[in-house]
Design an enzyme around this catalytic site. Structure first.
Site, PDB file in Angstrom:
ATOM      1  CG  ASP A  45      -0.881 -12.677 -61.541  1.00 15.72           C
ATOM      2  OD1 ASP A  45      -0.281 -13.718 -62.077  1.00 15.72           O
ATOM      3  OD2 ASP A  45      -0.275 -12.064 -60.815  1.00 15.72           O
ATOM      4  CB  SER A  46      -0.703 -16.441 -58.745  1.00 17.73           C
ATOM      5  OG  SER A  46       0.365 -15.506 -59.076  1.00 17.73           O
TER       6      SER A  46
ATOM      7  CB  CYS B  77      -0.560 -15.650 -64.385  1.00 15.19           C
ATOM      8  SG  CYS B  77       0.753 -16.510 -63.424  1.00 15.19           S
TER       9      CYS B  77
ATOM     10  CD  GLU C  34       1.811 -10.477 -54.666  1.00 13.18           C
ATOM     11  OE1 GLU C  34       1.172 -10.361 -53.498  1.00 13.18           O
ATOM     12  OE2 GLU C  34       1.645 -10.594 -55.854  1.00 13.18           O
TER      13      GLU C  34
ATOM     14  CB  CYS D 144       7.324 -13.292 -63.528  1.00 16.14           C
ATOM     15  SG  CYS D 144       6.620 -12.880 -62.127  1.00 16.14           S
TER      16      CYS D 144
ATOM     17  CG  HIS E  56       4.374 -10.425 -59.407  1.00 13.90           C
ATOM     18  ND1 HIS E  56       3.613 -11.310 -59.788  1.00 13.90           N
ATOM     19  CD2 HIS E  56       4.092  -9.974 -58.056  1.00 13.90           C
ATOM     20  CE1 HIS E  56       2.715 -11.578 -58.818  1.00 13.90           C
ATOM     21  NE2 HIS E  56       2.891 -10.938 -57.959  1.00 13.90           N
TER      22      HIS E  56
HETATM   23  N1  DGL Z   1       2.653 -12.957 -61.809  1.00 14.96           N
HETATM   24  C1  DGL Z   1       2.818 -14.362 -62.054  1.00 14.96           C
HETATM   25  C2  DGL Z   1       3.620 -14.752 -63.085  1.00 14.96           C
HETATM   26  O1  DGL Z   1       3.612 -14.052 -64.038  1.00 14.96           O
HETATM   27  C3  DGL Z   1       3.301 -14.608 -60.549  1.00 14.96           C
HETATM   28  C4  DGL Z   1       4.036 -15.449 -60.018  1.00 14.96           C
HETATM   29  C5  DGL Z   1       3.753 -16.684 -59.017  1.00 14.96           C
HETATM   30  O2  DGL Z   1       2.480 -16.610 -58.786  1.00 14.96           O
HETATM   31  O3  DGL Z   1       4.382 -17.301 -58.605  1.00 14.96           O
HETATM   32  O4  DGL Z   1       4.294 -15.491 -63.385  1.00 14.96           O
END
Ligand code: DGL
Length: 270
Positions: free
Chosen positions: A10-11, A73, A152, A186, A188
């Site tokens: 993931d990011s 992600c 975050e 997302c 998150h």
């Molecule tokens: N967890 C990422 C997603 O599902 C995070 C978002 C991001 O890096 O902007 O889109």
């Protein structure tokens, strides 16, 4: 049986909500997690940049001998992942297809909401997947860019003033549109599902992409006789920024303590 690890990326930290679900469904699997914490968020970036980052993330995971990749992600899953997945000899799965199918199965009215990063909402990936399965569906989408930094930053408790204010504003249109199913597009967002669920009301089913991708991958590994049949797998974590910061917050996302090693790596030159 295939005892090679599953690679997950993931990011940042959000993909750990998928790791949590993977562990619930497949406790015997080894997992290698990459969080590109030095470049989070991906959600405000162009499709070209997101694809470039995804390729670098996958290249890093493939330096370990893995049996599958999970793009945990939403942003990567909706921005070119399917175009590049065929370039690899192992399965590369994103969260969007599984979540779209779950939403179609869950909806009664055909009115499906989708929340995600700007890049996920700009993309038509979810629309295409849902409409292919349910041509009469009506999809109501809303970009929620402030949710990722709020999560975050650990402000995830139901009733947190900042979260409450932002969530109220973001979700108002979806409430008015009368969706009965809402995709947390997302990874998150499952961490703030308590607040989202309360504001949307009890009649709205929330779709957690992590739960859906874990179920999909388990089925796939079972079909290929590749499930790791043992009690508990080992986890290792890699990040592109501070390993100390990661270890502190990660257990919150995982719902269990980070026990494996956390290492800092650089991806730029891959
Ligand atoms: N967890 C990422 C997603 O599902 C995070 C978002 C991001 O890096 O902007 O889109």
């Amino acid at each position: 049986m295939d005892l090679r690890p599953i690679g997950v990326f993931d990011s940042g930290l959000g993909g750990l909500t998928c790791v949590k679900r993977l562990r619930e469904l497949m406790p015997g699997e080894d997992i290698i997690y990459l969080g590109d914490t030095g470049r989070v968020p991906y959600g405000g970036r162009s499709r070209e940049t997101i694809i470039k980052y995804a390729r670098q993330d996958i290249a890093f995971l493939r330096r370990h001998d893995i049996k599958a990749v999970v793009a945990a992600c939403g942003t990567v899953s909706t921005n070119g992942l399917e175009e590049i997945a065929g370039d690899y000899a192992i399965p590369v799965l994103g969260v969007a297809a599984a979540a779209a199918r779950a939403a179609v199965n869950a909806t009664r009215s055909g009115r499906i909401g989708l929340i995600g990063t700007k890049a996920s909402i700009r993309s038509t990936a979810y629309d295409e997947k849902i409409l292919r399965l349910m041509p009469e569906a009506r999809i109501v989408k809303k970009a929620c860019p402030l949710f990722v930094p709020i999560v975050e930053d650990g402000r995830i408790g139901d009733g947190e003033p900042v979260l409450e204010l932002v969530a109220h504003q973001y979700l108002e249109d979806l409430r008015r549109a009368g969706v009965d199913t809402l995709i947390l597009g997302c990874t998150h967002y499952p961490l703030i599902a308590g607040t989202i669920g309360r504001l949307m009301g009890p009649g709205v089913t929330l779709i957690d992409p992590g739960a859906e991708i874990a179920a999909l991958l388990r089925r796939r590994l079972e079909e290929e006789d590749a499930l790791a049949d043992r009690d508990r797998g080992a986890y290792s974590y890699f990040v592109t920024d501070s390993a100390e910061d990661f270890a502190q917050t990660a257990s919150l996302f995982l719902g269990f303590r980070v026990e494996g090693a956390v290492s800092r790596v650089s991806l730029e030159d891959r």
